[in-house]
Design an enzyme around this catalytic site. Sequence first.
Site, PDB file in Angstrom:
ATOM      1  N   GLY A   1       0.833  -1.192   0.000  1.00 29.20           N
ATOM      2  CA  GLY A   1       0.000   0.000   0.000  1.00 29.20           C
ATOM      3  C   GLY A   1       0.869   1.244   0.000  1.00 29.20           C
TER       4      GLY A   1
ATOM      5  N   GLN B   1       2.896   9.985   1.811  1.00 29.38           N
ATOM      6  CA  GLN B   1       4.235   9.388   1.925  1.00 29.38           C
ATOM      7  C   GLN B   1       5.178   9.837   0.812  1.00 29.38           C
ATOM      8  OE1 GLN B   1       2.382   5.262   2.439  1.00 29.38           O
ATOM      9  NE2 GLN B   1       4.286   5.046   3.577  1.00 29.38           N
TER      10      GLN B   1
ATOM     11  N   CYS C   1       6.023  -0.291   7.522  1.00 26.95           N
ATOM     12  CA  CYS C   1       5.640   0.900   6.763  1.00 26.95           C
ATOM     13  C   CYS C   1       6.837   1.358   5.935  1.00 26.95           C
ATOM     14  CB  CYS C   1       5.217   2.014   7.717  1.00 26.95           C
ATOM     15  SG  CYS C   1       4.702   3.522   6.879  1.00 26.95           S
ATOM     16  N   LEU C   2       6.584   1.713   4.704  1.00 27.87           N
ATOM     17  CA  LEU C   2       7.670   2.187   3.839  1.00 27.87           C
ATOM     18  C   LEU C   2       8.298   3.475   4.378  1.00 27.87           C
ATOM     19  CD1 LEU C   2       6.030   1.527   0.343  1.00 27.87           C
ATOM     20  CD2 LEU C   2       7.816   0.176   1.461  1.00 27.87           C
TER      21      LEU C   2
ATOM     22  N   HIS D   1      -4.353   1.157   7.864  1.00 27.41           N
ATOM     23  CA  HIS D   1      -2.993   1.722   7.930  1.00 27.41           C
ATOM     24  C   HIS D   1      -2.881   2.933   6.990  1.00 27.41           C
ATOM     25  CE1 HIS D   1       1.580   1.100   7.952  1.00 27.41           C
ATOM     26  NE2 HIS D   1       1.398   1.888   6.904  1.00 27.41           N
ATOM     27  N   GLU D   2      -3.403   2.793   5.776  1.00 29.88           N
ATOM     28  CA  GLU D   2      -3.312   3.891   4.800  1.00 29.88           C
ATOM     29  C   GLU D   2      -4.198   5.074   5.196  1.00 29.88           C
ATOM     30  OE1 GLU D   2      -0.897   3.555   3.033  1.00 29.88           O
ATOM     31  OE2 GLU D   2      -0.683   1.380   2.991  1.00 29.88           O
TER      32      GLU D   2
ATOM     33  N   HIS E   1      -2.454   7.305   7.509  1.00 29.65           N
ATOM     34  CA  HIS E   1      -1.505   8.215   6.855  1.00 29.65           C
ATOM     35  C   HIS E   1      -2.191   9.513   6.437  1.00 29.65           C
ATOM     36  CE1 HIS E   1       2.276   6.062   6.565  1.00 29.65           C
ATOM     37  NE2 HIS E   1       1.723   4.989   6.032  1.00 29.65           N
TER      38      HIS E   1
HETATM   39  O1  GNR Z   1       4.128  -2.560   2.505  1.00 25.60           O
HETATM   40  C1  GNR Z   1       3.504  -2.451   3.567  1.00 25.60           C
HETATM   41  N1  GNR Z   1       3.260  -3.549   4.322  1.00 25.60           N
HETATM   42  C2  GNR Z   1       2.410  -3.566   5.414  1.00 25.60           C
HETATM   43  C3  GNR Z   1       2.447  -4.656   6.257  1.00 25.60           C
HETATM   44  C4  GNR Z   1       1.614  -4.729   7.340  1.00 25.60           C
HETATM   45  C5  GNR Z   1       0.724  -3.726   7.595  1.00 25.60           C
HETATM   46  C6  GNR Z   1       0.676  -2.617   6.775  1.00 25.60           C
HETATM   47  C7  GNR Z   1       1.507  -2.537   5.688  1.00 25.60           C
HETATM   48  S1  GNR Z   1       1.429  -1.162   4.636  1.00 25.60           S
HETATM   49  C8  GNR Z   1       3.077  -1.112   4.039  1.00 25.60           C
HETATM   50  C9  GNR Z   1       3.239  -0.045   2.985  1.00 25.60           C
HETATM   51  C10 GNR Z   1       3.012   1.303   3.610  1.00 25.60           C
HETATM   52  O2  GNR Z   1       3.803   1.848   4.331  1.00 25.60           O
HETATM   53  N2  GNR Z   1       1.872   1.880   3.378  1.00 25.60           N
HETATM   54  O3  GNR Z   1       1.585   3.055   3.931  1.00 25.60           O
HETATM   55 NI    NI Z   2       2.690   3.109   5.778  1.00 24.57          NI
END
Ligand code: GNR
Ligand code: NI
Length: 164
Positions: A46, A51, A91-92, A133-134, A137
């Site tokens: 995601g 980001q 998270c990236l 999660h997104e 953000h």
């Molecule tokens: O790549 C991603 N893997 C992930 C693993 C577990 C829970 C959430 C994520 S999202 C993350 C990519 C990201 O940072 N999206 O904002």
């Molecule tokens: Ni993230």
Amino acid sequence: MAILQVLHFPNIRLRVKATTVNKFDNSVRKIVADMFETMYAAPGIGLAAIQVNIPQQIIVIDVSEKQNQPLCLINPKIIAKEGKQTFEEGCLSVPDVFEEVERAEKITVEALNQKGESFTLSTDGLLAICIQHELDHLIGKLFIDYISSLKRQRIQKKLLKQKR
Ligand code: GNR
Ligand code: NI
């Protein structure tokens, strides 16, 4: 298309609140295409526009194994939640950090697609985790905000050290 640079915690630009998208023109299509390219290259499941320093309510997701089920959510809103699940998230924007986070098990989200058409999606499991999660953000929230401040400070120290 272009691979965009992903901001890393504790960059304050990750803390801004995204604005809603009102125009569905070429510039939005370009942002979405670049975000997909950036997410697949990372690789990630995601990516929120925040980001990549674009504070608009745009999310791209693909939780499929073959990375061939792209999903784009614009101006998303969770309209129902149910149950609880815990998952070790990453998270990236917080590289090499993985922590358990508790989220809703099932969600229903209402959003617009890249063409500006409204749709509703009810889902659970990893896709539900990723959407939550997104969406965080988009309001300047990171998964590490759910862990202890001591742990978060340690992560901040480590990432700042890596940057030098
Ligand atoms: O790549 C991603 N893997 C992930 C693993 C577990 C829970 C959430 C994520 S999202 C993350 C990519 C990201 O940072 N999206 O904002
Ligand atoms: Ni993230």
